[in-house]
Scaffold this motif. Structure first.
Motif, PDB file in Angstrom:
ATOM      1  N   SER A 136       9.892   7.220   0.958  1.00  0.00           N
ATOM      2  CA  SER A 136      10.570   7.184  -0.331  1.00  0.00           C
ATOM      3  C   SER A 136      10.249   8.427  -1.147  1.00  0.00           C
ATOM      4  CB  SER A 136      10.152   5.932  -1.122  1.00  0.00           C
ATOM      5  OG  SER A 136      10.767   5.912  -2.389  1.00  0.00           O
ATOM      6  N   THR A 137      11.220   8.831  -1.940  1.00  0.00           N
ATOM      7  CA  THR A 137      11.010   9.914  -2.896  1.00  0.00           C
ATOM      8  C   THR A 137      10.983   9.381  -4.326  1.00  0.00           C
ATOM      9  OG1 THR A 137      13.413  10.292  -2.978  1.00  0.00           O
ATOM     10  CG2 THR A 137      12.137  11.599  -1.400  1.00  0.00           C
ATOM     11  N   GLN A 138      11.161   8.072  -4.489  1.00  0.00           N
ATOM     12  CA  GLN A 138      11.133   7.445  -5.818  1.00  0.00           C
ATOM     13  C   GLN A 138       9.686   7.047  -6.145  1.00  0.00           C
ATOM     14  OE1 GLN A 138      13.966   4.251  -5.347  1.00  0.00           O
ATOM     15  NE2 GLN A 138      15.694   5.575  -5.858  1.00  0.00           N
ATOM     16  N   VAL A 139       8.903   8.047  -6.539  1.00  0.00           N
ATOM     17  CA  VAL A 139       7.462   7.862  -6.706  1.00  0.00           C
ATOM     18  C   VAL A 139       7.152   6.800  -7.749  1.00  0.00           C
ATOM     19  CG1 VAL A 139       5.316   9.001  -7.355  1.00  0.00           C
ATOM     20  CG2 VAL A 139       7.018  10.232  -5.991  1.00  0.00           C
ATOM     21  N   ALA A 140       7.748   6.911  -8.925  1.00  0.00           N
ATOM     22  CA  ALA A 140       7.424   5.989 -10.007  1.00  0.00           C
ATOM     23  C   ALA A 140       7.753   4.544  -9.624  1.00  0.00           C
ATOM     24  CB  ALA A 140       8.177   6.379 -11.276  1.00  0.00           C
ATOM     25  N   VAL A 146       0.850  -1.196   0.000  1.00  0.00           N
ATOM     26  CA  VAL A 146       0.000   0.000   0.000  1.00  0.00           C
ATOM     27  C   VAL A 146       0.882   1.242   0.000  1.00  0.00           C
ATOM     28  CG1 VAL A 146      -1.794   1.281   1.211  1.00  0.00           C
ATOM     29  CG2 VAL A 146      -1.811  -1.230   1.247  1.00  0.00           C
ATOM     30  N   ALA A 147       0.609   2.148  -0.911  1.00  0.00           N
ATOM     31  CA  ALA A 147       1.341   3.415  -0.994  1.00  0.00           C
ATOM     32  C   ALA A 147       0.373   4.565  -0.755  1.00  0.00           C
ATOM     33  CB  ALA A 147       2.012   3.567  -2.358  1.00  0.00           C
ATOM     34  N   VAL A 148       0.794   5.532   0.023  1.00  0.00           N
ATOM     35  CA  VAL A 148      -0.006   6.730   0.278  1.00  0.00           C
ATOM     36  C   VAL A 148       0.720   7.927  -0.328  1.00  0.00           C
ATOM     37  CG1 VAL A 148      -1.074   8.212   2.000  1.00  0.00           C
ATOM     38  CG2 VAL A 148      -0.935   5.739   2.397  1.00  0.00           C
ATOM     39  N   VAL A 149       0.109   8.531  -1.333  1.00  0.00           N
ATOM     40  CA  VAL A 149       0.667   9.710  -1.996  1.00  0.00           C
ATOM     41  C   VAL A 149       0.143  10.956  -1.281  1.00  0.00           C
ATOM     42  CG1 VAL A 149       0.867  10.975  -4.163  1.00  0.00           C
ATOM     43  CG2 VAL A 149       0.758   8.470  -4.173  1.00  0.00           C
ATOM     44  N   LEU A 167       5.258   5.620   2.205  1.00  0.00           N
ATOM     45  CA  LEU A 167       4.831   6.998   2.423  1.00  0.00           C
ATOM     46  C   LEU A 167       5.532   7.901   1.413  1.00  0.00           C
ATOM     47  CD1 LEU A 167       5.197   6.960   6.320  1.00  0.00           C
ATOM     48  CD2 LEU A 167       3.161   6.395   4.973  1.00  0.00           C
ATOM     49  N   LEU A 168       4.751   8.606   0.596  1.00  0.00           N
ATOM     50  CA  LEU A 168       5.303   9.444  -0.471  1.00  0.00           C
ATOM     51  C   LEU A 168       4.860  10.889  -0.291  1.00  0.00           C
ATOM     52  CD1 LEU A 168       4.476   7.080  -3.485  1.00  0.00           C
ATOM     53  CD2 LEU A 168       6.650   7.271  -2.273  1.00  0.00           C
ATOM     54  N   ASP A 169       5.806  11.794  -0.326  1.00  0.00           N
ATOM     55  CA  ASP A 169       5.506  13.223  -0.231  1.00  0.00           C
ATOM     56  C   ASP A 169       6.821  13.993  -0.399  1.00  0.00           C
ATOM     57  OD1 ASP A 169       2.913  14.881   0.978  1.00  0.00           O
ATOM     58  OD2 ASP A 169       4.816  15.937   1.215  1.00  0.00           O
ATOM     59  N   PRO A 170       6.763  15.202  -0.975  1.00  0.00           N
ATOM     60  CA  PRO A 170       7.998  15.990  -1.097  1.00  0.00           C
ATOM     61  C   PRO A 170       8.551  16.444   0.249  1.00  0.00           C
ATOM     62  CG  PRO A 170       6.305  16.772  -2.629  1.00  0.00           C
ATOM     63  CD  PRO A 170       5.640  15.825  -1.699  1.00  0.00           C
ATOM     64  N   ASP A 171       7.699  16.518   1.279  1.00  0.00           N
ATOM     65  CA  ASP A 171       8.139  17.017   2.583  1.00  0.00           C
ATOM     66  C   ASP A 171       8.808  15.880   3.364  1.00  0.00           C
ATOM     67  OD1 ASP A 171       8.418  18.116   5.139  1.00  0.00           O
ATOM     68  OD2 ASP A 171       6.637  19.342   4.909  1.00  0.00           O
ATOM     69  N   GLN A 172      10.108  15.739   3.184  1.00  0.00           N
ATOM     70  CA  GLN A 172      10.855  14.650   3.805  1.00  0.00           C
ATOM     71  C   GLN A 172      10.813  14.715   5.327  1.00  0.00           C
ATOM     72  OE1 GLN A 172      12.545  12.311   1.855  1.00  0.00           O
ATOM     73  NE2 GLN A 172      13.030  11.119   3.693  1.00  0.00           N
ATOM     74  N   HIS A 173      10.874  15.918   5.886  1.00  0.00           N
ATOM     75  CA  HIS A 173      10.885  16.063   7.342  1.00  0.00           C
ATOM     76  C   HIS A 173       9.593  15.532   7.956  1.00  0.00           C
ATOM     77  CE1 HIS A 173      11.732  17.730  11.285  1.00  0.00           C
ATOM     78  NE2 HIS A 173      10.573  18.368  11.256  1.00  0.00           N
ATOM     79  N   ARG A 174       8.459  15.900   7.393  1.00  0.00           N
ATOM     80  CA  ARG A 174       7.175  15.433   7.931  1.00  0.00           C
ATOM     81  C   ARG A 174       7.008  13.932   7.729  1.00  0.00           C
ATOM     82  NH1 ARG A 174       2.454  19.933   6.631  1.00  0.00           N
ATOM     83  NH2 ARG A 174       3.356  21.632   7.862  1.00  0.00           N
ATOM     84  N   LEU A 175       7.505  13.437   6.610  1.00  0.00           N
ATOM     85  CA  LEU A 175       7.420  11.997   6.379  1.00  0.00           C
ATOM     86  C   LEU A 175       8.202  11.228   7.433  1.00  0.00           C
ATOM     87  CD1 LEU A 175       7.679  11.335   2.535  1.00  0.00           C
ATOM     88  CD2 LEU A 175       5.664  11.288   3.994  1.00  0.00           C
ATOM     89  N   ASP A 176       9.393  11.700   7.755  1.00  0.00           N
ATOM     90  CA  ASP A 176      10.203  11.029   8.771  1.00  0.00           C
ATOM     91  C   ASP A 176       9.491  11.047  10.125  1.00  0.00           C
ATOM     92  OD1 ASP A 176      12.191  10.496   6.930  1.00  0.00           O
ATOM     93  OD2 ASP A 176      13.366  12.283   7.417  1.00  0.00           O
ATOM     94  N   SER A 177       8.880  12.179  10.464  1.00  0.00           N
ATOM     95  CA  SER A 177       8.150  12.276  11.731  1.00  0.00           C
ATOM     96  C   SER A 177       6.955  11.323  11.744  1.00  0.00           C
ATOM     97  CB  SER A 177       7.678  13.714  11.968  1.00  0.00           C
ATOM     98  OG  SER A 177       8.778  14.601  12.050  1.00  0.00           O
ATOM     99  N   LEU A 178       6.254  11.247  10.606  1.00  0.00           N
ATOM    100  CA  LEU A 178       5.104  10.350  10.516  1.00  0.00           C
ATOM    101  C   LEU A 178       5.531   8.892  10.638  1.00  0.00           C
ATOM    102  CD1 LEU A 178       2.113   9.752   9.910  1.00  0.00           C
ATOM    103  CD2 LEU A 178       2.672   9.896   7.461  1.00  0.00           C
ATOM    104  N   ALA A 179       6.614   8.545   9.961  1.00  0.00           N
ATOM    105  CA  ALA A 179       7.108   7.161  10.021  1.00  0.00           C
ATOM    106  C   ALA A 179       7.477   6.771  11.448  1.00  0.00           C
ATOM    107  CB  ALA A 179       8.305   6.999   9.082  1.00  0.00           C
ATOM    108  N   ARG A 180       8.088   7.693  12.196  1.00  0.00           N
ATOM    109  CA  ARG A 180       8.444   7.407  13.590  1.00  0.00           C
ATOM    110  C   ARG A 180       7.192   7.229  14.445  1.00  0.00           C
ATOM    111  NH1 ARG A 180      12.582  11.323  12.510  1.00  0.00           N
ATOM    112  NH2 ARG A 180      11.271  12.962  13.435  1.00  0.00           N
TER     113      ARG A 180
END
Length: 363
Positions: A206-210, A153-156, A180-193
């Motif tokens: 990840s930033t490798q969307v395709a 499952v991927a969430v864009v 978890l996909l999004d340009p905001d790397q900082h928020r993604l890291d916080s969400l993953a934690r």
């Protein structure tokens, strides 16, 4: 005790609203111009009583005379004025709780509306919409013989408020392979934690969307889509769930592929234990949108409160709506896209195509 609520329902198009009238002598443009000048009006009534007789409710269905196309194309100030007029009509009819329905993208202005109508509660229905989306995904898993614990499952747009909440909710529902996909790397890291700490699920940032989309079984759009998506990035047989307000699929791309299944809403069936008395052309059967289901459940609970309001929803409310919908017997019943029901024959065709692909390309 009878609780009165109102639901602001706006049709997909004018033909849906005037399905019982002969409008051949009106051009589409003329009808649209006249319709926009009409004040909001009372469409019908929803009344019910539960079998034990301990809960009774009466709901009013109001239209702001705006179609989905109007909501997307008209100035925001004009739409807000129509919304305020519709809420005023509902309050004049005795409603103390109002569901915004398709007008939920205008929830940011809800504070202004509430200030003009003391004692009135508003809800967008978004908590139930997320809970219903998960129920829809569960039906998809059954159709495709796919175990949720094994699904990719991927969430864009996972860093957006809605994307972050639904990502967390998915992990709490047992999704193990979450990207978890999004340009905001900082928020993604916080969400993953946060997800790892709460559920033990190690979400992949990840930033490798395709690359991620080419492997995902389920793709959920919680925010804006990355620029440059053509529709070819998704793997054959993928299911796309659009929870954003930006209407990502408006023509080409994924919509042109028959090996993808796209929906943005899962309808809910009102339980048989609740005796309904419909008088509204927009809801001819027992299936209702999640936003109306949430409003009905709040009325059944006697909770006249602004429940799903504001940009940042709470996961506790999504899970509470999930629990209450199960308690009252609301069940997922069909998928919708852009306000229209997806025919069951289309769902069966997709299921057949995916199963034939599985036979052709065994693991």
């Amino acid at each position: 005790m009878e609780t009165t609520f109102a639901y602001i329902a706006d049709p997909v198009n004018l033909e849906q609203l005037y399905s019982g009238f002969k409008l051949s002598f009106w051009s589409a443009a003329s009808l649209s111009r006249v319709h926009l000048k009409m004040p909001p009006r009372f469409l019908g009534e929803v009344s019910w009583e539960s079998s034990p007789g301990r809960c009774r409710g009466r709901g009013l269905v109001v239209t702001g005379n705006l179609t989905r196309r109007h909501l997307e194309g008209l100035p925001r100030r004009f739409v807000l004025k129509k919304l305020q007029q519709a809420v005023k009509l509902a309050a004049a009819r005795g409603a103390r709780l109002v569901g915004l329905g398709p007008l939920s993208p205008f929830q940011e202005e809800a504070g202004l509306i509430l200030s003009r109508f003391p004692g009135l509660a508003l809800t967008t229905g978004r908590s139930m919409a997320m809970a219903a989306a998960w129920e829809g995904l569960r039906k998809i898993f059954l159709l495709l013989d796919l175990e949720p614990e094994e699904a990719q499952v991927a969430v864009v747009g996972a860093a957006s408020p809605r994307g972050a909440l639904f990502s967390h909710f998915l992990a709490r529902q047992g999704i193990n392979y979450l990207s978890l996909l999004d340009p905001d790397q900082h928020r993604l890291d916080s969400l993953a934690r946060l997800i790892l700490r709460d559920t033990g699920v190690a979400g992949k940032v990840s930033t490798q969307v395709a690359r991620v989309l080419s492997r995902a079984d389920i793709v959920v759009f919680g925010g804006d889509s990355p620029a440059g998506l053509s529709g070819e990035e998704f793997k054959a047989g993928a299911v796309l769930c659009d929870l954003s307000d930006s209407h990502l699929f408006n023509g080409g791309g994924p919509l042109l592929r028959e090996d993808l299944f796209i929906f943005d809403e899962c309808a809910l069936e009102v339980p048989q234990e609740i005796v309904l008395r419909w008088r509204c052309p927009l809801f001819p059967d027992r299936r209702v949108p999640p936003s109306l289901a949430e409003t009905m459940i709040l009325a059944l609970e006697g909770r006249l409160e602004s429940y799903s309001l504001g940009r940042k929803l709470r996961i506790g409310k999504v899970e509470e709506m999930q629990r209450l919908s199960h308690h009252y017997g609301f069940q997922a019943s069909g998928f919708r896209f852009r306000g229209r029901d997806i025919p069951s024959v289309q769902i069966r065709r997709f299921q057949k195509r995916i199963k034939s692909m599985t036979r052709s390309f065994p693991n």
